[in-house]
Design a protein around this motif. Structure first.
Motif, PDB file in Angstrom:
ATOM      1  N   THR A 209     -38.280 -39.122 -18.886  1.00 51.01           N
ATOM      2  CA  THR A 209     -38.390 -40.570 -18.672  1.00 51.01           C
ATOM      3  C   THR A 209     -39.214 -40.884 -17.433  1.00 51.01           C
ATOM      4  OG1 THR A 209     -36.284 -40.587 -17.452  1.00 51.01           O
ATOM      5  CG2 THR A 209     -36.195 -40.999 -19.833  1.00 51.01           C
ATOM      6  N   ASP A 210     -39.924 -39.885 -16.939  1.00 48.00           N
ATOM      7  CA  ASP A 210     -40.757 -40.030 -15.746  1.00 48.00           C
ATOM      8  C   ASP A 210     -42.179 -40.414 -16.137  1.00 48.00           C
ATOM      9  OD1 ASP A 210     -41.713 -39.732 -13.030  1.00 48.00           O
ATOM     10  OD2 ASP A 210     -40.067 -38.314 -12.711  1.00 48.00           O
ATOM     11  N   THR A 211     -43.031 -40.597 -15.138  1.00 50.55           N
ATOM     12  CA  THR A 211     -44.442 -40.911 -15.371  1.00 50.55           C
ATOM     13  C   THR A 211     -45.320 -39.688 -15.166  1.00 50.55           C
ATOM     14  OG1 THR A 211     -44.679 -41.618 -13.064  1.00 50.55           O
ATOM     15  CG2 THR A 211     -44.129 -43.316 -14.695  1.00 50.55           C
ATOM     16  N   LYS A 212     -44.704 -38.518 -14.938  1.00 51.51           N
ATOM     17  CA  LYS A 212     -45.443 -37.280 -14.703  1.00 51.51           C
ATOM     18  C   LYS A 212     -44.882 -36.162 -15.564  1.00 51.51           C
ATOM     19  CE  LYS A 212     -42.537 -36.255 -10.611  1.00 51.51           C
ATOM     20  NZ  LYS A 212     -41.870 -37.554 -10.476  1.00 51.51           N
ATOM     21  N   GLU A 213     -45.645 -35.097 -15.671  1.00 56.13           N
ATOM     22  CA  GLU A 213     -45.203 -33.912 -16.398  1.00 56.13           C
ATOM     23  C   GLU A 213     -43.891 -33.408 -15.794  1.00 56.13           C
ATOM     24  OE1 GLU A 213     -46.822 -31.173 -19.530  1.00 56.13           O
ATOM     25  OE2 GLU A 213     -47.315 -33.191 -18.806  1.00 56.13           O
ATOM     26  N   MET A 214     -42.963 -33.009 -16.657  1.00 57.65           N
ATOM     27  CA  MET A 214     -41.655 -32.550 -16.199  1.00 57.65           C
ATOM     28  C   MET A 214     -41.476 -31.079 -16.531  1.00 57.65           C
ATOM     29  SD  MET A 214     -37.965 -34.283 -17.043  1.00 57.65           S
ATOM     30  CE  MET A 214     -37.145 -33.245 -18.221  1.00 57.65           C
ATOM     31  N   TYR A 215     -40.987 -30.310 -15.548  1.00 55.21           N
ATOM     32  CA  TYR A 215     -40.776 -28.872 -15.704  1.00 55.21           C
ATOM     33  C   TYR A 215     -39.282 -28.576 -15.688  1.00 55.21           C
ATOM     34  CZ  TYR A 215     -45.724 -28.703 -14.568  1.00 55.21           C
ATOM     35  OH  TYR A 215     -47.079 -28.899 -14.579  1.00 55.21           O
ATOM     36  N   PHE A 216     -38.830 -27.722 -16.609  1.00 53.69           N
ATOM     37  CA  PHE A 216     -37.398 -27.487 -16.742  1.00 53.69           C
ATOM     38  C   PHE A 216     -37.133 -26.248 -17.593  1.00 53.69           C
ATOM     39  CE2 PHE A 216     -38.790 -29.703 -20.429  1.00 53.69           C
ATOM     40  CZ  PHE A 216     -38.050 -29.180 -21.468  1.00 53.69           C
ATOM     41  N   SER A 217     -35.918 -25.755 -17.496  1.00 54.91           N
ATOM     42  CA  SER A 217     -35.374 -24.757 -18.416  1.00 54.91           C
ATOM     43  C   SER A 217     -34.006 -25.248 -18.862  1.00 54.91           C
ATOM     44  CB  SER A 217     -35.240 -23.392 -17.739  1.00 54.91           C
ATOM     45  OG  SER A 217     -36.493 -22.870 -17.360  1.00 54.91           O
ATOM     46  N   VAL A 218     -33.559 -24.782 -20.017  1.00 53.02           N
ATOM     47  CA  VAL A 218     -32.219 -25.105 -20.506  1.00 53.02           C
ATOM     48  C   VAL A 218     -31.611 -23.857 -21.129  1.00 53.02           C
ATOM     49  CG1 VAL A 218     -32.625 -27.566 -20.909  1.00 53.02           C
ATOM     50  CG2 VAL A 218     -33.107 -25.923 -22.734  1.00 53.02           C
ATOM     51  N   GLY A 219     -30.305 -23.890 -21.258  1.00 52.08           N
ATOM     52  CA  GLY A 219     -29.620 -22.780 -21.900  1.00 52.08           C
ATOM     53  C   GLY A 219     -28.164 -23.095 -22.101  1.00 52.08           C
ATOM     54  N   ALA A 220     -27.465 -22.166 -22.740  1.00 47.70           N
ATOM     55  CA  ALA A 220     -26.034 -22.302 -22.970  1.00 47.70           C
ATOM     56  C   ALA A 220     -25.352 -20.988 -22.625  1.00 47.70           C
ATOM     57  CB  ALA A 220     -25.749 -22.696 -24.415  1.00 47.70           C
ATOM     58  N   HIS A 221     -24.055 -21.084 -22.313  1.00 48.99           N
ATOM     59  CA  HIS A 221     -23.326 -19.959 -21.740  1.00 48.99           C
ATOM     60  C   HIS A 221     -21.930 -19.854 -22.363  1.00 48.99           C
ATOM     61  CE1 HIS A 221     -22.329 -17.096 -18.609  1.00 48.99           C
ATOM     62  NE2 HIS A 221     -23.335 -17.439 -17.828  1.00 48.99           N
TER      63      HIS A 221
END
Length: 291
Positions: free
Chosen positions: A130-142
């Motif tokens: 929902t930002d105005t710039k490229e977004m960097y992230f990782s996701v996972g489950a445990h």
């Protein structure tokens, strides 16, 4: 706050704190999810966002500024709101705020969708930029599962094994704990089940690179007919983990991984990082089938 979804086969309890599954029981009352004994590990099935694993020195840089963040990110320790709920499904939502901005300089919306279908629990981790710039992230489950599942003394930990539907040779990531060492990749054949024994996890998690494919693992034994199958879709990495000598095992689908020991610290260069443009959405999906 604990929320419940259920059908004729399964009853699932989910904590709005961290959007974490706390319990999955079948119609006979058999509990699949790890009890969360603090002696070993107090969590049950945390959601990992916006990183998976640990950052080198618990920090990273973005746009010339340094940010600090603990292992597996902050989502698992934050309160989600119930965006919507039915009898067999629920949507839990976390939105960026002043607290998250201190650790992570992006506007986002994170919606965890849980849905029951017969003996299967589907999880969709929906990440919105929902930002105005490229977004960097990782996701996972445990998600962690009791081993043994049957608690009447008829089963033992070493009766259990993890079997892989996707047979063949994979790259196994080695760790200079707690960081990945991508210069030290070993090949592993997953044609045979991995027998469980406590020492298996003394050197941390067993992590393989799946390279954006569907990947299925099953935790079961030859003693009873009960077990859990985890299928991740377009999965980047898969992990198997347990705390030292603990009576549980995690089957972990990851779209990200811990920092490499040689990282330069820039989030846009982080190993296993994902990125989406403004107004885009990323979906990480996995199924847990209980039998």
């Amino acid at each position: 706050m604990i929320k419940t979804i259920s059908n004729e086969y399964l009853k699932v309890k989910i904590n709005t704190h961290g959007a974490e599954i706390n319990s999955v029981q079948n119609s006979d009352g058999l509990e699949y999810i790890w009890f969360g004994d603090k002696k070993y590990w107090a969590r049950h099935a945390p959601i990992l966002f916006p990183i998976v694993g640990r950052l080198k020195d618990n920090q990273y840089t973005y746009d010339g500024k340094t940010y600090e963040m603990g292992q597996h990110g902050f989502a698992r320790d934050m309160e989600f709101i119930v965006a919507n709920q039915g009898e067999k499904w629920i949507d839990l939502q976390l939105v960026s705020n002043e607290e998250t901005k201190k650790m992570y300089p992006f506007d986002f919306k994170l919606i965890i969708h849980y849905e029951l279908n017969d003996h299967k629990l589907t999880t969709n981790i929906n990440v919105y930029n929902t930002d105005t710039k490229e977004m960097y992230f990782s996701v996972g489950a445990h998600p962690a599962f009791n081993v043994p599942l049957v608690q009447d003394g008829s089963e033992q930990y070493d009766d259990y094994f993890v079997k892989f539907a996707n047979k063949g040779e994979y790259d196994q990531i080695q760790f200079d704990v707690p960081y990945a060492n991508l210069e030290n990749i070993e090949k592993i054949e997953l044609d045979q089940p991995i027998q469980l024994f406590p020492e298996l996890f003394y050197d941390d998690a067993k992590v393989i690179e799946i390279k954006n494919r569907e990947f299925t693992t099953t935790l079961s034994s030859d003693v009873s007919n009960h077990g859990v199958t985890m299928t991740g879709y377009n999965t980047e990495y898969g992990g198997i983990w347990s705390a030292k000598d603990a009576p549980f095992v995690c089957l972990e689908p990851w779209w990200g991984i811990a920092d490499d020991i040689h990282t330069d610290g820039k989030i846009e260069h982080k190993v296993g990082i994902n990125n989406i443009s403004p107004n885009e959405k990323f979906v990480a999906k996995f199924d847990l089938s209980f039998f």
